[in-house]
Design a protein around this motif. Sequence first.
Motif, PDB file in Angstrom:
ATOM      1  N   ALA A  23       0.771  -1.135  -0.042  1.00  0.00           N
ATOM      2  CA  ALA A  23       0.003  -0.087   0.132  1.00  0.00           C
ATOM      3  C   ALA A  23       0.888   1.301   0.125  1.00  0.00           C
ATOM      4  O   ALA A  23       0.493   2.194  -0.716  1.00  0.00           O
ATOM      5  N   LEU A  24       1.935   1.166   0.846  1.00  0.00           N
ATOM      6  CA  LEU A  24       2.620   2.485   0.936  1.00  0.00           C
ATOM      7  C   LEU A  24       3.518   2.645  -0.450  1.00  0.00           C
ATOM      8  O   LEU A  24       3.707   4.066  -0.811  1.00  0.00           O
ATOM      9  N   VAL A  25       3.953   1.641  -1.012  1.00  0.00           N
ATOM     10  CA  VAL A  25       4.641   1.915  -2.430  1.00  0.00           C
ATOM     11  C   VAL A  25       3.811   2.527  -3.258  1.00  0.00           C
ATOM     12  O   VAL A  25       4.318   3.438  -3.967  1.00  0.00           O
ATOM     13  N   ASN A  26       2.559   2.143  -3.420  1.00  0.00           N
ATOM     14  CA  ASN A  26       1.435   2.479  -4.451  1.00  0.00           C
ATOM     15  C   ASN A  26       1.114   3.979  -3.985  1.00  0.00           C
ATOM     16  O   ASN A  26       0.875   4.802  -5.272  1.00  0.00           O
ATOM     17  N   ARG A  27       1.154   4.446  -2.785  1.00  0.00           N
ATOM     18  CA  ARG A  27       0.917   5.932  -2.365  1.00  0.00           C
ATOM     19  C   ARG A  27       1.836   6.676  -2.768  1.00  0.00           C
ATOM     20  O   ARG A  27       1.871   7.795  -3.021  1.00  0.00           O
ATOM     21  N   ARG A  28       3.270   6.143  -3.117  1.00  0.00           N
ATOM     22  CA  ARG A  28       4.291   7.011  -3.738  1.00  0.00           C
ATOM     23  C   ARG A  28       4.350   6.994  -4.952  1.00  0.00           C
ATOM     24  O   ARG A  28       5.376   7.855  -5.514  1.00  0.00           O
ATOM     25  N   LEU A  29       3.583   6.305  -5.835  1.00  0.00           N
ATOM     26  CA  LEU A  29       3.693   6.407  -7.218  1.00  0.00           C
ATOM     27  C   LEU A  29       2.314   6.998  -7.761  1.00  0.00           C
ATOM     28  O   LEU A  29       1.383   7.210  -7.077  1.00  0.00           O
ATOM     29  N   ASP A  30       2.550   7.688  -9.226  1.00  0.00           N
ATOM     30  CA  ASP A  30       1.201   8.285  -9.913  1.00  0.00           C
ATOM     31  C   ASP A  30       0.351   7.119  -9.896  1.00  0.00           C
ATOM     32  O   ASP A  30       0.729   5.827 -10.350  1.00  0.00           O
ATOM     33  N   PRO A  31      -0.858   7.223  -9.745  1.00  0.00           N
ATOM     34  CA  PRO A  31      -1.985   6.206  -9.723  1.00  0.00           C
ATOM     35  C   PRO A  31      -1.895   5.447 -11.074  1.00  0.00           C
ATOM     36  O   PRO A  31      -2.453   4.406 -11.041  1.00  0.00           O
ATOM     37  N   ARG A  32      -1.506   6.234 -12.119  1.00  0.00           N
ATOM     38  CA  ARG A  32      -1.734   5.558 -13.437  1.00  0.00           C
ATOM     39  C   ARG A  32      -0.582   4.355 -13.780  1.00  0.00           C
ATOM     40  O   ARG A  32      -0.573   3.704 -14.629  1.00  0.00           O
ATOM     41  N   GLN A  33       0.619   4.394 -12.648  1.00  0.00           N
ATOM     42  CA  GLN A  33       1.521   3.428 -12.795  1.00  0.00           C
ATOM     43  C   GLN A  33       1.235   2.213 -11.915  1.00  0.00           C
ATOM     44  O   GLN A  33       1.580   2.380 -10.718  1.00  0.00           O
ATOM     45  N   SER A  34       0.583   1.291 -12.292  1.00  0.00           N
ATOM     46  CA  SER A  34       0.372   0.170 -11.400  1.00  0.00           C
ATOM     47  C   SER A  34       1.532  -0.798 -10.927  1.00  0.00           C
ATOM     48  O   SER A  34       2.019  -0.936 -12.022  1.00  0.00           O
ATOM     49  N   VAL A  35       1.552  -0.851  -9.932  1.00  0.00           N
ATOM     50  CA  VAL A  35       2.344  -1.994  -9.405  1.00  0.00           C
ATOM     51  C   VAL A  35       1.868  -2.933  -8.300  1.00  0.00           C
ATOM     52  O   VAL A  35       0.741  -2.722  -7.811  1.00  0.00           O
ATOM     53  N   ALA A  36       2.016  -4.057  -8.761  1.00  0.00           N
ATOM     54  CA  ALA A  36       1.398  -5.289  -7.851  1.00  0.00           C
ATOM     55  C   ALA A  36       2.506  -6.113  -7.198  1.00  0.00           C
ATOM     56  O   ALA A  36       3.455  -6.600  -7.524  1.00  0.00           O
ATOM     57  N   ILE A  37       2.568  -5.629  -5.752  1.00  0.00           N
ATOM     58  CA  ILE A  37       3.483  -6.474  -4.738  1.00  0.00           C
ATOM     59  C   ILE A  37       2.825  -7.489  -4.066  1.00  0.00           C
ATOM     60  O   ILE A  37       1.861  -6.992  -3.296  1.00  0.00           O
ATOM     61  N   VAL A  38       3.096  -8.570  -4.260  1.00  0.00           N
ATOM     62  CA  VAL A  38       2.230  -9.806  -3.523  1.00  0.00           C
ATOM     63  C   VAL A  38       3.110 -10.759  -2.863  1.00  0.00           C
ATOM     64  O   VAL A  38       4.028 -11.309  -3.653  1.00  0.00           O
ATOM     65  N   PHE A  39       3.068 -10.959  -1.734  1.00  0.00           N
ATOM     66  CA  PHE A  39       3.840 -11.875  -0.991  1.00  0.00           C
ATOM     67  C   PHE A  39       3.434 -13.437  -0.987  1.00  0.00           C
ATOM     68  O   PHE A  39       2.169 -13.511  -0.644  1.00  0.00           O
ATOM     69  N   GLY A  40       4.197 -14.130  -1.548  1.00  0.00           N
ATOM     70  CA  GLY A  40       3.834 -15.711  -1.914  1.00  0.00           C
ATOM     71  C   GLY A  40       4.405 -16.480  -0.686  1.00  0.00           C
ATOM     72  O   GLY A  40       3.996 -17.680  -0.656  1.00  0.00           O
ATOM     73  N   ALA A  41       5.399 -15.913   0.116  1.00  0.00           N
ATOM     74  CA  ALA A  41       5.935 -16.693   1.184  1.00  0.00           C
ATOM     75  C   ALA A  41       6.398 -16.083   2.360  1.00  0.00           C
ATOM     76  O   ALA A  41       6.904 -15.179   2.171  1.00  0.00           O
ATOM     77  N   VAL A  42       5.724 -16.782   3.486  1.00  0.00           N
ATOM     78  CA  VAL A  42       6.138 -15.972   4.757  1.00  0.00           C
ATOM     79  C   VAL A  42       6.499 -17.170   5.856  1.00  0.00           C
ATOM     80  O   VAL A  42       5.685 -18.207   6.076  1.00  0.00           O
ATOM     81  N   GLN A  43       7.656 -17.135   6.322  1.00  0.00           N
ATOM     82  CA  GLN A  43       8.047 -18.198   7.286  1.00  0.00           C
ATOM     83  C   GLN A  43       8.637 -17.666   8.621  1.00  0.00           C
ATOM     84  O   GLN A  43       9.499 -16.387   8.537  1.00  0.00           O
ATOM     85  N   ALA A  44       8.045 -17.854   9.729  1.00  0.00           N
ATOM     86  CA  ALA A  44       8.435 -17.010  11.058  1.00  0.00           C
ATOM     87  C   ALA A  44       8.073 -18.070  12.069  1.00  0.00           C
ATOM     88  O   ALA A  44       6.621 -18.133  12.539  1.00  0.00           O
ATOM     89  N   GLY A  45       8.865 -18.909  12.795  1.00  0.00           N
ATOM     90  CA  GLY A  45       8.508 -19.608  13.950  1.00  0.00           C
ATOM     91  C   GLY A  45       7.703 -20.690  13.664  1.00  0.00           C
ATOM     92  O   GLY A  45       7.018 -21.197  12.677  1.00  0.00           O
ATOM     93  N   GLU A  46       7.421 -21.464  15.104  1.00  0.00           N
ATOM     94  CA  GLU A  46       6.625 -22.781  14.681  1.00  0.00           C
ATOM     95  C   GLU A  46       5.860 -22.862  16.178  1.00  0.00           C
ATOM     96  O   GLU A  46       4.654 -23.440  16.164  1.00  0.00           O
ATOM     97  N   ALA A  47       6.170 -22.571  17.259  1.00  0.00           N
ATOM     98  CA  ALA A  47       5.684 -22.617  18.484  1.00  0.00           C
ATOM     99  C   ALA A  47       4.398 -21.363  18.591  1.00  0.00           C
ATOM    100  O   ALA A  47       4.938 -20.251  18.562  1.00  0.00           O
ATOM    101  N   ALA A  48       3.268 -21.658  19.186  1.00  0.00           N
ATOM    102  CA  ALA A  48       2.369 -20.567  19.642  1.00  0.00           C
ATOM    103  C   ALA A  48       2.742 -19.636  20.524  1.00  0.00           C
ATOM    104  O   ALA A  48       2.739 -18.553  20.538  1.00  0.00           O
ATOM    105  N   ASN A  49       3.792 -20.106  21.464  1.00  0.00           N
ATOM    106  CA  ASN A  49       3.958 -19.232  22.627  1.00  0.00           C
ATOM    107  C   ASN A  49       5.498 -19.001  22.842  1.00  0.00           C
ATOM    108  O   ASN A  49       5.923 -18.593  23.673  1.00  0.00           O
TER     109      ASN A  49
END
Length: 448
Positions: free
Chosen positions: A277-303
């Motif tokens: 969202a922040l990157v797109n707010r820094r660009l001309d709205p006519r310049q479409s940019v799609a940043i999509v995260f396809g992998a996130v890895q962080a920890g295993e235990a809930a606590n």
Amino acid sequence: MFTLTAEKVVEMGTATKSNEPLPSAIAPESCLVVPGALPSFDGSGDAAEEQAMSTSLPEFLDGWLAAHAGEVIAARRHIHANPRLSRQEHDTANYVAALLHDAGLDPQMIPDGTGLTCDIGTGDRVIAIRADMDALPIHDPKQVPYRSTVDGVCHACGHDAHTAMLIGLGRVLAELERREGLSGRFRLVFQPSEEQFPSGAPTMIKYGALTDVAAIFAFHCDPQFQAGQIGVRNGPLTAACDVMEVRMSGRGGHTSRPHLTSDLVNAIGRVVVDVPALVNRRLDPRQSVAIVFGAVQAGEAANAIPQEALARATVRVHGHETWEMIPDLVQEVTRSVARASGVECEIEYRRGVPPVVNDRAASAMFAGATAAALGDDAVAEAPMSMGGEDFAYYLEQVPGAMARLGVGRPGERLDIHQGEFDIDETALAHGIRVMTHTVLAAAASPAF
């Protein structure tokens, strides 16, 4: 020698800006000359010569496809049943080379044996046609006779169809050359590794795929269009596609005391949500940019708050200008978001493929050839896509165009990169018809 005569002229307007659709207005300078007479596909002697002079290109293709369309389908099914991943296309390349040899042609392998080219005709000026050959690491669940025989590998993007059509086109051109000669030279480019970085287009260019080439054309299967439709677009067709990897490390600990930790899960979560969202707010709205995260890895235990976190994303953008500046902006915003969460991050930003930007004259030629081959109703406007396509590397050096080949079947709603993806195989003949018209017209055009 067969020459392109102006018996039939298909008139196409062209857009005044590279990102505008092709209008219906006729521009005289954009007239596309389509062959009006071609040699017959059978017969001999004086009678055959007389018949050849009255056989139109559509009639010639009708005869050729009536005799050989089943062979084109068989080639597509063989490739579909025997898919090979990127940089492993040796078997596919050997299969293609064998079929071209059988047609009397002389294919040339690149040194690693995963790709090949084949020239037909003579002349200093070359019109090239490209097909990609690699498959995807996707399971094939289809219950069809040509289901993939390789576990976890499937032609889920239509490259099997691209390859089979280019083999068919090569055979058509070889037949024309054998009977009366071609007014130009044509190059078939069978490319490896479109689906993987580093991709195969630069490899083919390195080994001479674009030597003496004046223009290059390609199809990409598109199930959003029904078989018998061809999607054409002037200007940007696909997006540039880069890959970003964000790594964070810090003090972990118990989830009951997050204030004593770096709380990397919170930090990486903010990057995933806030950066696009922040990157797109820094660009001309006519310049479409799609940043999509396809992998996130962080920890295993809930606590337990982890000590490391990782996120990977694709960054897709239309237009060269925005593509040039986007890496610095994306990394600046990502680091800012991470610091606001109290952590630092390491970023690996890898350039992918440039955007495909179709040449105006080449797009008009594709549209005019489609109308000549299949009728005016077959020409559709292709939407811009945020997908990446390494055909862009060829277009950075020579003019050309990629068109969308309709392969959709009535009642189905499938997309590419799905194991269930399949095509209406009547599209193969449509593709050969349209590409034959396109390249013969391109060879005769002063536009290239």
